[in-house]
Design an enzyme around this catalytic site. Structure first.
Site: not given
Ligand code: DGP
Length: 106
Positions: A31, A89-90, A96, A98
């Site tokens: 997003i 940074g999760q 998941h 990237h």
């Protein structure tokens, strides 16, 4: 998990378009893209992060899904990132991977 945003996406709650999917994972666009193409490979099974994953078979399937989704998206060259833990940074605590390609701002 009822309060997990990625579980809701997998469940179809937001009508998110899957650019690729198989028995083990779904792939959709991030997003908040950090590259010309920014996809997320998300296992159908809820696992909080790589630290909680103890299924080598699923890990293999997820990496094969990266390759298959990249091929379907026409990507020959791409970067894969797994953020594990808040300090790294999760933000979403459903494992998941990237996939970033093109001009990467990360
Ligand atoms: P991470 O920082 O590794 O946990 O990455 C989470 C990514 O998930 C972040 O880049 C933004 C993306 N994201 C968060 N919520 C949504 C959503 O509702 N839909 C989509 N498509 N992506 C989301």
């Amino acid at each position: 998990m009822s309060d997990c945003i990625f579980c809701k996406i997998i469940n179809g709650d937001f009508n998110t378009e899957f650019v690729y999917e198989n028995e083990y994972a779904v792939v959709f666009r991030d997003i908040n893209p950090k590259a010309d193409t920014h996809l997320l490979v998300v296992p159908r099974k809820h696992v909080e992060s790589l630290n909680e994953l103890d299924d080598e078979f699923l890990l293999g399937k997820l990496m094969m899904t990266v390759k298959e989704a990249a091929k379907k998206a026409g990507l020959k060259s791409y970067r894969t990132v797994i953020n594990t833990g808040k300090e790294a940074g999760q933000e979403v605590f459903h494992l998941h991977i990237h996939i970033l390609a093109g001009s990467i701002k990360l």
